[in-house]
Write a protein that holds these residues in place. Sequence first.
Motif, PDB file in Angstrom:
ATOM      1  N   ASP A   1       0.813  -1.215   0.000  1.00 21.85           N
ATOM      2  CA  ASP A   1       0.000   0.000   0.000  1.00 21.85           C
ATOM      3  C   ASP A   1       0.850   1.270   0.000  1.00 21.85           C
ATOM      4  OD1 ASP A   1       1.012   0.129   2.572  1.00 21.85           O
ATOM      5  OD2 ASP A   1      -0.919  -0.100   3.589  1.00 21.85           O
ATOM      6  N   GLY A   2       2.172   1.108  -0.054  1.00 20.09           N
ATOM      7  CA  GLY A   2       3.075   2.255  -0.089  1.00 20.09           C
ATOM      8  C   GLY A   2       3.576   2.699   1.273  1.00 20.09           C
ATOM      9  N   SER A   3       3.003   2.188   2.355  1.00 18.52           N
ATOM     10  CA  SER A   3       3.438   2.605   3.687  1.00 18.52           C
ATOM     11  C   SER A   3       4.844   2.082   3.968  1.00 18.52           C
ATOM     12  CB  SER A   3       2.468   2.101   4.755  1.00 18.52           C
ATOM     13  OG  SER A   3       2.380   0.685   4.745  1.00 18.52           O
ATOM     14  N   LEU A   4       5.604   2.867   4.720  1.00 17.11           N
ATOM     15  CA  LEU A   4       7.001   2.575   4.992  1.00 17.11           C
ATOM     16  C   LEU A   4       7.191   2.367   6.480  1.00 17.11           C
ATOM     17  CD1 LEU A   4       9.463   2.479   3.047  1.00 17.11           C
ATOM     18  CD2 LEU A   4      10.007   4.796   3.794  1.00 17.11           C
ATOM     19  N   HIS A   5       7.924   1.311   6.854  1.00 14.83           N
ATOM     20  CA  HIS A   5       8.050   0.925   8.263  1.00 14.83           C
ATOM     21  C   HIS A   5       9.509   0.650   8.608  1.00 14.83           C
ATOM     22  CE1 HIS A   5       3.641   0.229   8.444  1.00 14.83           C
ATOM     23  NE2 HIS A   5       3.815  -0.109   7.177  1.00 14.83           N
ATOM     24  N   ASP A   6       9.970   1.235   9.721  1.00 12.29           N
ATOM     25  CA  ASP A   6      11.324   0.990  10.197  1.00 12.29           C
ATOM     26  C   ASP A   6      11.425  -0.409  10.787  1.00 12.29           C
ATOM     27  OD1 ASP A   6      11.780   3.579   9.484  1.00 12.29           O
ATOM     28  OD2 ASP A   6      12.194   4.313  11.510  1.00 12.29           O
ATOM     29  N   GLY A   7      12.644  -0.981  10.695  1.00 10.86           N
ATOM     30  CA  GLY A   7      12.818  -2.303  11.265  1.00 10.86           C
ATOM     31  C   GLY A   7      14.273  -2.726  11.290  1.00 10.86           C
ATOM     32  N   VAL A   8      14.472  -3.962  11.698  1.00  7.13           N
ATOM     33  CA  VAL A   8      15.793  -4.570  11.737  1.00  7.13           C
ATOM     34  C   VAL A   8      15.660  -5.924  11.055  1.00  7.13           C
ATOM     35  CG1 VAL A   8      15.371  -5.570  14.036  1.00  7.13           C
ATOM     36  CG2 VAL A   8      17.720  -5.259  13.213  1.00  7.13           C
ATOM     37  N   ALA A   9      16.644  -6.279  10.237  1.00  9.94           N
ATOM     38  CA  ALA A   9      16.551  -7.511   9.463  1.00  9.94           C
ATOM     39  C   ALA A   9      17.809  -8.347   9.629  1.00  9.94           C
ATOM     40  CB  ALA A   9      16.334  -7.197   7.983  1.00  9.94           C
ATOM     41  N   SER A  10      17.610  -9.652   9.575  1.00  8.90           N
ATOM     42  CA  SER A  10      18.718 -10.597   9.600  1.00  8.90           C
ATOM     43  C   SER A  10      18.692 -11.383   8.292  1.00  8.90           C
ATOM     44  CB  SER A  10      18.588 -11.545  10.791  1.00  8.90           C
ATOM     45  OG  SER A  10      19.563 -12.576  10.732  1.00  8.90           O
ATOM     46  N   PHE A  11      19.831 -11.442   7.629  1.00  9.24           N
ATOM     47  CA  PHE A  11      19.947 -12.279   6.435  1.00  9.24           C
ATOM     48  C   PHE A  11      20.965 -13.357   6.721  1.00  9.24           C
ATOM     49  CE2 PHE A  11      21.961 -13.133   2.209  1.00  9.24           C
ATOM     50  CZ  PHE A  11      20.875 -13.838   1.687  1.00  9.24           C
ATOM     51  N   GLY A  12      20.527 -14.605   6.623  1.00  9.64           N
ATOM     52  CA  GLY A  12      21.442 -15.696   6.897  1.00  9.64           C
ATOM     53  C   GLY A  12      20.738 -17.011   7.121  1.00  9.64           C
ATOM     54  N   ARG A  13      21.441 -17.927   7.796  1.00  7.66           N
ATOM     55  CA  ARG A  13      20.989 -19.322   7.915  1.00  7.66           C
ATOM     56  C   ARG A  13      20.492 -19.690   9.306  1.00  7.66           C
ATOM     57  NH1 ARG A  13      22.623 -22.365   3.583  1.00  7.66           N
ATOM     58  NH2 ARG A  13      24.147 -21.432   2.166  1.00  7.66           N
ATOM     59  N   ARG A  14      20.391 -18.742  10.233  1.00  5.53           N
ATOM     60  CA  ARG A  14      19.881 -18.992  11.580  1.00  5.53           C
ATOM     61  C   ARG A  14      20.698 -20.074  12.301  1.00  5.53           C
ATOM     62  NH1 ARG A  14      16.920 -18.859   7.699  1.00  5.53           N
ATOM     63  NH2 ARG A  14      16.842 -21.126   7.568  1.00  5.53           N
ATOM     64  N   PRO A  15      22.009 -19.886  12.482  1.00  2.00           N
ATOM     65  CA  PRO A  15      22.858 -20.936  13.046  1.00  2.00           C
ATOM     66  C   PRO A  15      22.498 -21.334  14.469  1.00  2.00           C
ATOM     67  CG  PRO A  15      24.031 -18.837  12.942  1.00  2.00           C
ATOM     68  CD  PRO A  15      22.767 -18.657  12.169  1.00  2.00           C
ATOM     69  N   THR A  16      21.828 -20.457  15.207  1.00  2.00           N
ATOM     70  CA  THR A  16      21.429 -20.817  16.573  1.00  2.00           C
ATOM     71  C   THR A  16      20.384 -21.919  16.560  1.00  2.00           C
ATOM     72  OG1 THR A  16      21.888 -18.560  17.315  1.00  2.00           O
ATOM     73  CG2 THR A  16      20.467 -19.903  18.730  1.00  2.00           C
ATOM     74  N   PHE A  17      19.633 -22.031  15.441  1.00  2.00           N
ATOM     75  CA  PHE A  17      18.521 -22.985  15.389  1.00  2.00           C
ATOM     76  C   PHE A  17      18.730 -24.091  14.359  1.00  2.00           C
ATOM     77  CE2 PHE A  17      16.700 -19.040  17.057  1.00  2.00           C
ATOM     78  CZ  PHE A  17      16.188 -19.506  18.255  1.00  2.00           C
ATOM     79  N   ASP A  18      18.670 -23.770  13.050  1.00  2.00           N
ATOM     80  CA  ASP A  18      18.657 -24.846  12.062  1.00  2.00           C
ATOM     81  C   ASP A  18      19.744 -24.765  11.003  1.00  2.00           C
ATOM     82  OD1 ASP A  18      17.747 -22.659  10.697  1.00  2.00           O
ATOM     83  OD2 ASP A  18      15.863 -23.559  10.047  1.00  2.00           O
TER      84      ASP A  18
END
Length: 327
Positions: free
Chosen positions: A244-261
């Motif tokens: 819808d065009g709305s913009l939202h601040d955030g934090v992102a992780s890109f990777g393989r999640r080594p703590t879990f799987d």
Amino acid sequence: MLAAMQGTLSDWYESTSGLPARLQGGVVAIGNFDGVHLGHRAVLEQTLEIARTTSVPALALTFEPHPRTFFRPQQPVFRLTGARRKAHLLLDAGMDGVVSEPFDDGLARQTAEDFLQKHLQQGLKVSHVVAGHDFHFGRNRGGTPDLLMQWGREHGFGVTLIDAFNDPQQPSSIVSSSRIRTALGEGDVATANRLLDRPFDVAGTVVEGARLGRTLGYPTANLKLPEETQLRHGVYAVRLQRADGSLHDGVASFGRRPTFDNGAPLLETFIFDFSGDLYGEAVTVFFHGWIRAEEKFESAEALVYQMDEDSLAARRILERSPPVTVQ
């Protein structure tokens, strides 16, 4: 910095054949234009200047897929901009039209002379061509800048060749798509964004993950990026734009999640101060800053503590970052 996208894609064409008459006879910038970075924009600005002086359209001719991906499909290029995003950026930069010529077996087999005749003369009816100083074309890259200039003299169109564009902050280095890809592979978002003159972005449809973030109090919107994506695994300050065009601040992780799987790479974005279901929605994520590398934690509690710290770091970065959106 490049402003918010305002143009439409009504003047984006998939081939030089069938181009409307109103866009023929113009000044044409030729190149891959992956990223539409500062160096590309020097070519586009020269194209616009000549077009305005001669009162003809300004166009960009590019190719899909990237020629290197066509010739080496087992090693596809990490694309900075997909075809649609690239066309939008080129139009927003002032081009009256964009042609994404299919790079297929037929184009790869064309001689340089056939390319010039079919695409530049017959399809585009060019009045002037603008290209990089090292532009090569045709079968086995047989077409050289000298041949292009000679052909222009013989067939009545002008040719302007643009030198490599030096980095304003590091004059000994040039601005190139390869350099930006390298920066992103190192997590150097600041350099990549400076050379792009805008935040690097990716787009896709939100998919359902393992819902691990939800159990930790950090529900995420997940995107599967192309396998050839060479973005460094780690945590980033981002903004997410919804359909819808709305913009939202955030934090992102890109990777393989080594703590879990330690699974397949996934971009997981936690949106600040937001609750809702984004599954199946097309979104764009803009990268505004690097926070840290991906790492394995001894416990979920240790991970949550670090995610709290990451969120604070992201908020600080985003406070200093003006928003840039795409339609």
